[in-house]
Write an enzyme that holds these catalytic residues in place. Structure first.
Site, mmCIF file in Angstrom:
data_model
loop_
_atom_site.group_PDB
_atom_site.id
_atom_site.type_symbol
_atom_site.label_atom_id
_atom_site.label_comp_id
_atom_site.label_asym_id
_atom_site.label_seq_id
_atom_site.Cartn_x
_atom_site.Cartn_y
_atom_site.Cartn_z
ATOM 1 N N ILE A 187 49.451 41.556 30.497
ATOM 2 C CA ILE A 187 50.284 40.364 30.372
ATOM 3 C C ILE A 187 50.846 39.950 31.724
ATOM 4 O O ILE A 187 50.872 38.770 32.077
ATOM 5 C CB ILE A 187 51.424 40.603 29.364
ATOM 6 C CG1 ILE A 187 50.873 40.717 27.937
ATOM 7 C CG2 ILE A 187 52.448 39.475 29.428
ATOM 8 C CD1 ILE A 187 51.913 41.133 26.908
ATOM 9 N N ASP A 202 54.255 46.597 41.249
ATOM 10 C CA ASP A 202 53.463 47.381 40.306
ATOM 11 C C ASP A 202 53.243 48.779 40.860
ATOM 12 O O ASP A 202 53.145 48.980 42.073
ATOM 13 C CB ASP A 202 52.121 46.695 40.049
ATOM 14 C CG ASP A 202 51.456 47.163 38.759
ATOM 15 O OD1 ASP A 202 51.503 46.411 37.771
ATOM 16 O OD2 ASP A 202 50.917 48.282 38.750
ATOM 17 N N ASP A 243 57.408 51.758 42.060
ATOM 18 C CA ASP A 243 57.774 52.357 40.777
ATOM 19 C C ASP A 243 59.087 51.715 40.362
ATOM 20 O O ASP A 243 60.143 51.999 40.946
ATOM 21 C CB ASP A 243 57.934 53.869 40.918
ATOM 22 C CG ASP A 243 58.312 54.557 39.614
ATOM 23 O OD1 ASP A 243 58.664 53.857 38.638
ATOM 24 O OD2 ASP A 243 58.278 55.812 39.572
ATOM 25 N N VAL A 244 59.034 50.830 39.379
ATOM 26 C CA VAL A 244 60.221 50.058 39.024
ATOM 27 C C VAL A 244 61.288 50.887 38.322
ATOM 28 O O VAL A 244 62.386 50.391 38.058
ATOM 29 C CB VAL A 244 59.863 48.826 38.162
ATOM 30 C CG1 VAL A 244 59.063 47.826 38.975
ATOM 31 C CG2 VAL A 244 59.126 49.229 36.897
ATOM 32 N N ASN A 295 58.469 42.512 33.375
ATOM 33 C CA ASN A 295 57.350 42.687 32.448
ATOM 34 C C ASN A 295 56.883 44.137 32.352
ATOM 35 O O ASN A 295 56.275 44.522 31.362
ATOM 36 C CB ASN A 295 56.180 41.802 32.895
ATOM 37 C CG ASN A 295 54.927 42.077 32.111
ATOM 38 O OD1 ASN A 295 54.787 41.656 30.962
ATOM 39 N ND2 ASN A 295 53.996 42.812 32.706
ATOM 40 N N TYR A 314 59.472 53.697 21.845
ATOM 41 C CA TYR A 314 59.082 52.355 22.270
ATOM 42 C C TYR A 314 59.928 51.306 21.562
ATOM 43 O O TYR A 314 60.475 50.390 22.195
ATOM 44 C CB TYR A 314 57.600 52.132 21.985
ATOM 45 C CG TYR A 314 57.108 50.749 22.345
ATOM 46 C CD1 TYR A 314 57.059 50.332 23.668
ATOM 47 C CD2 TYR A 314 56.691 49.855 21.355
ATOM 48 C CE1 TYR A 314 56.608 49.060 24.004
ATOM 49 C CE2 TYR A 314 56.230 48.586 21.689
ATOM 50 C CZ TYR A 314 56.190 48.195 23.012
ATOM 51 O OH TYR A 314 55.746 46.940 23.343
ATOM 52 N N THR A 333 45.375 44.085 26.042
ATOM 53 C CA THR A 333 45.589 44.469 27.429
ATOM 54 C C THR A 333 45.025 45.876 27.601
ATOM 55 O O THR A 333 44.733 46.563 26.607
ATOM 56 C CB THR A 333 47.085 44.504 27.767
ATOM 57 O OG1 THR A 333 47.714 45.531 26.955
ATOM 58 C CG2 THR A 333 47.757 43.168 27.486
#
Length: 251
Positions: A17, A36, A57-58, A84, A149, A184
Site C-alpha cells: 500500500i 522504510d 526502522d520506524v 503507513n 494486530y 500486498t
C-alpha cells in the site's frame, strides 16, 4: 494536480500500500520521502527526482528523528506524514502470542506514529499540514487469530481521533484509512499462515461485497483525497476503503 508542491513522508513506502501511495502522490505533483526498513532502494525509486528514500526502522526513535532531518535538508518543509508502516504477522490468539511478538506489533504499528508525529510536528505546524494513518477494518470489528494486530489497529483509530482533537487548533488535520483485504506482499505472507491457506483467495474475494480483493491502488486513491485540499474540512475520520466488507464480514 491535487498535491502540487507538497512534501509528503510515507513510512513503509517501499512495497504494498505504501508504495502505491508514494506513486500516487508523485503523480499528483508531490515530492515524497519514503522511510522504510528495506535496505535496498527499490528500482522504481532509484534516481527518481521527486522521491527521497531513507532506510529507517520506524520503531526506533533516533532513526526517525534523523530521517525527518534528512527530509528537511532535502526538501525544506513537510506538508504531510502518512504513517503507513505496519506488520500483520504472526497471526495468533492472545495467549499464543509471545511477549516479544506483542511488543513488536506495538512498536511498529503504534510507536512509529508517536515518533514521526513528535519529530515532524514542528514542521507541520508551519505548513498547517496533515497526518494520515493506515489502520484496518479489524481495528473496529476485531478478527479471530489476530489479537495483537487488531489491538494495535484499534489503538491507531483511537489515537487518530485524539490527535485530530489536539492538533486542530494548529490547523493540522489527522485522519486514517481502514482497508479490509488488500493484495500486498504482506497479505501474501499472511495467507500462507492461515489454517486453510488454499481457500484464502476465494475467501478474500467473497468478503468484499463489490466482489474482489483489490490492490493497493484503491487505497492510494483515497489517501490522495484525504491529504489533498479537497478534504480540507475532514479530520478525525476513519475512512473505510473496504469494498463494503464490513457490511457482511461476519458471514
Amino acid at each position: 494536480m491535487l498535491l502540487s508542491g507538497n512534501v509528503i513522508i510515507v513510512t513503509g513506502g517501499a512495497s504494498g500500500i505504501g508504495q502505491e501511495c508514494a506513486k500516487a502522490y508523485v503523480k499528483e505533483g508531490a515530492q515524497v520521502a519514503v522511510l522504510d526498513l528495506q535496505e535496498t532502494v527499490p528500482d522504481r525509486m532509484a534516481g527518481d527526482e521527486p522521491v527521497l528514500y531513507v532506510q529507517c526502522d520506524v520503531s526506533d526513535e533516533a532513526q526517525v528523528a534523523a530521517a525527518v532531518e534528512k527530509v528537511i535538508a532535502r526538501f525544506g518543509k513537510i506538508d504531510a506524514v502518512h504513517n503507513n508502516a505496519g506488520i500483520a504477522s504472526p497471526s495468533k490468539t492472545l495467549h499464543d502470542t509471545t511477549v516479544s511478538e506483542w511488543r513488536r506489533f506495538m512498536d511498529v504499528n503504534l510507536f512509529s506514529i508517536y515518533f514521526t508525529t513528535k519529530y515532524a510536528l514542528p514542521y507541520l505546524k508551519i505548513t498547517k499540514g496533515c497526518i494520515l494513518n493506515t489502520s484496518s477494518m479489524v481495528g473496529e470489528i476485531g478478527q479471530a487469530q489476530h489479537a495483537a494486530y487488531a489491538a494495535s489497529k484499534g489503538a491507531v483509530n483511537a489515537l487518530t481521533k485524539s490527535m485530530a482533537l489536539d492538533y486542530a487548533p494548529m490547523g493540522i488535520r489527522v485522519n486514517a484509512v481502514a482497508p479490509a483485504g488488500v493484495w500486498t506482499p504482506a497479505l501474501r505472507k499472511w495467507a500462507t499462515e492461515q489454517p486453510d491457506a488454499g481457500s484464502i483467495e476465494t475467501y478474500l474475494d467473497a468478503i468484499h461485497i463489490l466482489g474482489y480483493c483489490p490492490g493497493g491502488d484503491v487505497v492510494a486513491d483515497a489517501c490522495v483525497f484525504l491529504i489533498s485540499g479537497k478534504a480540507r474540512f475532514i479530520t478525525g475520520c476513519i475512512m473505510p476503503v473496504s469494498g463494503g466488507a464490513e457490511l457482511g464480514y461476519r458471514k
